[in-house]
Design a protein around this motif. Sequence first.
Motif, mmCIF file in Angstrom:
data_model
loop_
_atom_site.group_PDB
_atom_site.id
_atom_site.type_symbol
_atom_site.label_atom_id
_atom_site.label_comp_id
_atom_site.label_asym_id
_atom_site.label_seq_id
_atom_site.Cartn_x
_atom_site.Cartn_y
_atom_site.Cartn_z
ATOM 1 N N ILE A 169 0.817 -1.203 -0.110
ATOM 2 C CA ILE A 169 0.175 0.101 0.028
ATOM 3 C C ILE A 169 0.842 1.183 0.155
ATOM 4 O O ILE A 169 2.001 1.200 0.658
ATOM 5 C CB ILE A 169 -0.933 0.067 1.141
ATOM 6 C CG1 ILE A 169 -1.908 -1.154 1.297
ATOM 7 C CG2 ILE A 169 -1.722 1.314 1.209
ATOM 8 C CD1 ILE A 169 -2.742 -1.033 2.405
ATOM 9 N N ILE A 170 0.486 2.134 -0.946
ATOM 10 C CA ILE A 170 1.397 3.534 -0.890
ATOM 11 C C ILE A 170 0.433 4.602 -0.640
ATOM 12 O O ILE A 170 -0.680 4.662 -1.333
ATOM 13 C CB ILE A 170 1.802 3.809 -2.323
ATOM 14 C CG1 ILE A 170 2.955 2.675 -2.385
ATOM 15 C CG2 ILE A 170 2.560 5.016 -2.329
ATOM 16 C CD1 ILE A 170 3.789 2.735 -3.693
ATOM 17 N N GLY A 171 0.367 5.488 0.359
ATOM 18 C CA GLY A 171 -0.332 6.428 0.616
ATOM 19 C C GLY A 171 0.625 7.652 1.431
ATOM 20 O O GLY A 171 1.617 7.970 1.159
ATOM 21 N N ARG A 172 -0.188 8.609 1.688
ATOM 22 C CA ARG A 172 0.259 9.779 2.406
ATOM 23 C C ARG A 172 -0.363 9.690 3.775
ATOM 24 O O ARG A 172 -0.647 8.823 4.430
ATOM 25 C CB ARG A 172 -0.147 11.158 1.454
ATOM 26 C CG ARG A 172 0.336 11.201 0.208
ATOM 27 C CD ARG A 172 0.011 12.311 -0.661
ATOM 28 N NE ARG A 172 0.395 13.485 -0.086
ATOM 29 C CZ ARG A 172 -0.209 14.703 -0.489
ATOM 30 N NH1 ARG A 172 -0.999 14.787 -1.639
ATOM 31 N NH2 ARG A 172 0.250 15.814 0.053
ATOM 32 N N SER A 173 -0.641 10.990 4.377
ATOM 33 C CA SER A 173 -1.137 11.026 5.696
ATOM 34 C C SER A 173 -2.478 10.772 5.975
ATOM 35 O O SER A 173 -3.224 10.681 7.100
ATOM 36 C CB SER A 173 -0.889 12.635 6.382
ATOM 37 O OG SER A 173 -1.302 13.478 5.458
ATOM 38 N N ALA A 174 -3.486 10.737 4.943
ATOM 39 C CA ALA A 174 -4.713 10.517 5.014
ATOM 40 C C ALA A 174 -5.335 9.200 5.231
ATOM 41 O O ALA A 174 -6.302 8.959 5.611
ATOM 42 C CB ALA A 174 -5.725 11.116 3.724
#
Length: 536
Positions: A48-53
């Motif tokens: 999984i790749i994401g940001r702070s959300a």
Amino acid sequence: MPVRILVTDRVNPVGIALLEETPGFEVDVEPTLPPDVLRQRVGEYDAIIGRSATSITADLLQAGGRLRCIGRAGVGVDNVDMEEATRLGVAVINAPAGNTVAVAELFFGAVIGLLRNLGRADRSMREGRWDRSALTGTELKGKTLGIVGLGRIGSEVARRAHAFGMTLTAFDPYASDDRFQRNRAERAPTLEALMAGADVVTVHTPLNKETRGMIGAAQLSALRDGSVLVNMARGGIIDEEALLAELAKERLRGAVLDVYSTEPLEGEHPFRDRPDVVLTPHLGASTMESQRNVAVDVCAGVRDFLLHDDLSRSLNVEVGGADTDALPAALRLARRAASIARALLSTRGARAVSALTLSTGNDFASAGPVLLSAAAAGVLENVVDAGRLNLINARQVASERGIELRLGSGSKAPHLRAIEVRVQAGDEEVRIGGVAPLDADPRLTRIADFHVDVTPRRTLMVLHNRDVPGVIGRVGTLLGNAGVNIAEYHQARMAQGGEALAVVTLDGPPPPEASAQLLELPDISRVTVVSFRGDD
């Protein structure tokens, strides 16, 4: 089966393209999935790749049965349950350098905006006033900047501060003296000393158990009159209620806040009513260049991990200052040496391993922790479920099973690139040593008190026998009749006619009955077979 990756937040497409162009990768881009939907689907993905959300909780990690990697397009990982990720052997990779310049530039823009009253000036002009005399500000030149956390961003701020003619002091108990010298910053003995001696204080640390609430009422009261406090790191490092109370005394010049304990900042928050506070909506990394940089960095790190098991970027593997290009051979040697030691103890009838000690030559001294992880994984192979056993969680799993892990001294190592493991099970101990040279395959050089010279690959057979004529021939004949090809055969002895040890590298595992047949030979007392996982 293809490698499947889910991108859960708005990650720059340049980084996503690196993954989509990789053969064997399937990438799904679905920003802002509801938590319950994400939990239902996470079991389909390897990464999984994401940001702070996106919050990577323990429940989500446990639901991801095939999950191997979490990518964070940014620096902070406070939205990731690091403890659970480590326990499950899931790598956590971030992009620590991509937004460095963006944050440093925002710092100076916002601080200058506060000191020169730019926000008030803009409002007054739009309202038809010319308040020039009421908007006199102050300069950065000659002021003292106090930096809490002298890492990448703190150092970037320090370099630019010198251009403004500022004097620097910093507080970072984990930074070396060399880093302070390179940044021409004086080391503050305590956080309170830094707060008391600076005109501008800026925070650049991660948010963790140690730093949460680190700047509270006591620290804020130490700030000198007329000073400015800046937080562009993480909300929660500064006690916001204590900051409001200190600002209410009207002795500080003000504060600059880009991050908050709860984001977004909603409702009638008291910060909104204070003209001495500059508020920005977590803009630290919000430049086109930064978003591209962090996306490329994290996607490349995830790609390299999934393709090559490259853990050099993983936050939950302690690589230290080791040369990661030179590590693979050393990691392989440490893991295989420990596997051999455990197998030899088992052949002796010893039960559970109680202790593991790893020592290295000077070239691998800084890599001791990660090499110890590799050795722990070797000890645990075929003992625990190996599905998620790796360098990330091996030490934790070993500790949970009561195995004491130790790093020994490398001062007496026979070679700069030597590695030795000592594995204990009760009163029994086996010592295995080897060398991982730069330009050749790693080799075993010692088993117990015997000096050997053999490459630990594919399948290794260790024979304890008497040093008498004909043993090597009989072993070769028996293995040949079983259809097993010998790649290397090394015979070692302590004295002529006494106890001997043979280390035989085989092209494949022998049939189960071969060990029993070897033990029927009159001069062989023990047979140990070790097959290495993931070998050619």
